[in-house]
Design a protein around this motif. Sequence first.
Motif, short mmCIF file in Angstrom:
data_model
loop_
_atom_site.label_atom_id
_atom_site.label_comp_id
_atom_site.label_asym_id
_atom_site.label_seq_id
_atom_site.Cartn_x
_atom_site.Cartn_y
_atom_site.Cartn_z
N ALA A 1 38.07 -19.53 29.59
CA ALA A 1 37.86 -18.10 29.84
C ALA A 1 36.80 -17.53 28.90
O ALA A 1 36.02 -16.65 29.28
N ASP A 2 36.74 -18.04 27.68
CA ASP A 2 35.77 -17.51 26.72
C ASP A 2 34.33 -17.80 27.14
O ASP A 2 33.40 -17.15 26.68
N ARG A 3 34.13 -18.79 27.99
CA ARG A 3 32.78 -19.15 28.43
C ARG A 3 32.35 -18.43 29.71
O ARG A 3 31.17 -18.39 30.04
N ILE A 4 33.31 -17.87 30.43
CA ILE A 4 32.96 -17.24 31.71
C ILE A 4 31.99 -16.09 31.51
O ILE A 4 31.00 -15.95 32.23
N ASN A 5 32.25 -15.28 30.50
CA ASN A 5 31.36 -14.14 30.27
C ASN A 5 30.00 -14.55 29.71
O ASN A 5 29.10 -13.72 29.64
N ASP A 6 29.86 -15.82 29.33
CA ASP A 6 28.57 -16.33 28.84
C ASP A 6 27.73 -16.96 29.94
O ASP A 6 26.61 -17.42 29.67
N LEU A 7 28.27 -17.04 31.14
CA LEU A 7 27.59 -17.82 32.18
C LEU A 7 26.14 -17.38 32.41
O LEU A 7 25.28 -18.22 32.67
N MET A 8 25.87 -16.10 32.29
CA MET A 8 24.50 -15.64 32.55
C MET A 8 23.52 -16.14 31.48
O MET A 8 22.31 -16.08 31.68
N ARG A 9 24.02 -16.64 30.37
CA ARG A 9 23.14 -17.19 29.33
C ARG A 9 22.84 -18.66 29.56
O ARG A 9 22.02 -19.25 28.86
N TRP A 10 23.52 -19.29 30.53
CA TRP A 10 23.33 -20.72 30.76
C TRP A 10 21.93 -20.98 31.33
O TRP A 10 21.41 -20.19 32.13
N HIS A 11 21.35 -22.08 30.95
CA HIS A 11 20.02 -22.49 31.38
C HIS A 11 19.97 -22.66 32.90
O HIS A 11 20.78 -23.39 33.46
#
Length: 195
Positions: free
Chosen positions: A106-116
């Motif tokens: 869950a902590d990574r879901i909000n980071d998805l837009m930063r993924w390459h």
Amino acid sequence: MKVGIMGGTFDPIHFGHLLAAETARETCGLDEVWFIPSSQPPLKDRDPGAEGHARLEMVYRAIDFQPHFRAMDIELERGGMSYTIDTVQTLRELYPQRSFSIIIGADRINDLMRWHRIGELAALADFIGVERPGEPVDLEKLPSFLRERLTLTSMPLIDISSTEIRQRQAGGRSIRFLLPEKVHSFIKRNGLYES
């Protein structure tokens, strides 16, 4: 065949990783989950504490009891920055008959837009977000092309982190019962994470 991709440094792998993978496999109907240790994770501000071959060996030891789990070394063999889009493209070339879902916490879901190259990645794979109590996910922050490819599932709260395990080991505290015994014995025998 539906395959879940479980990426990360696994530095070291622990019961939280295994429970997330098993939860995603069961609730999302995955045939297998493939654990892929990263070489150099792009969104972490430190290098892994253990060498790649040691982290891969710990994954092998952690999953050897589960026939639906598999470990792969493609990011370690490729070296350099471990971008998920490169891994998924390689997997789709090697295994064109399989569909892939990327399992994330869950902590990574909000980071998805930063993924390459997230747009390209979302065109090639789905996402399974594993929620835990106390870690709310705000889907409204995600663009529609990601929301459409994301399935949420939930798992019991198991408050273990690789960081905590490394800190406990460096401080001479017990790490037993935080990870599989075969991983625990590997860490002890090789003196990993000691200060």
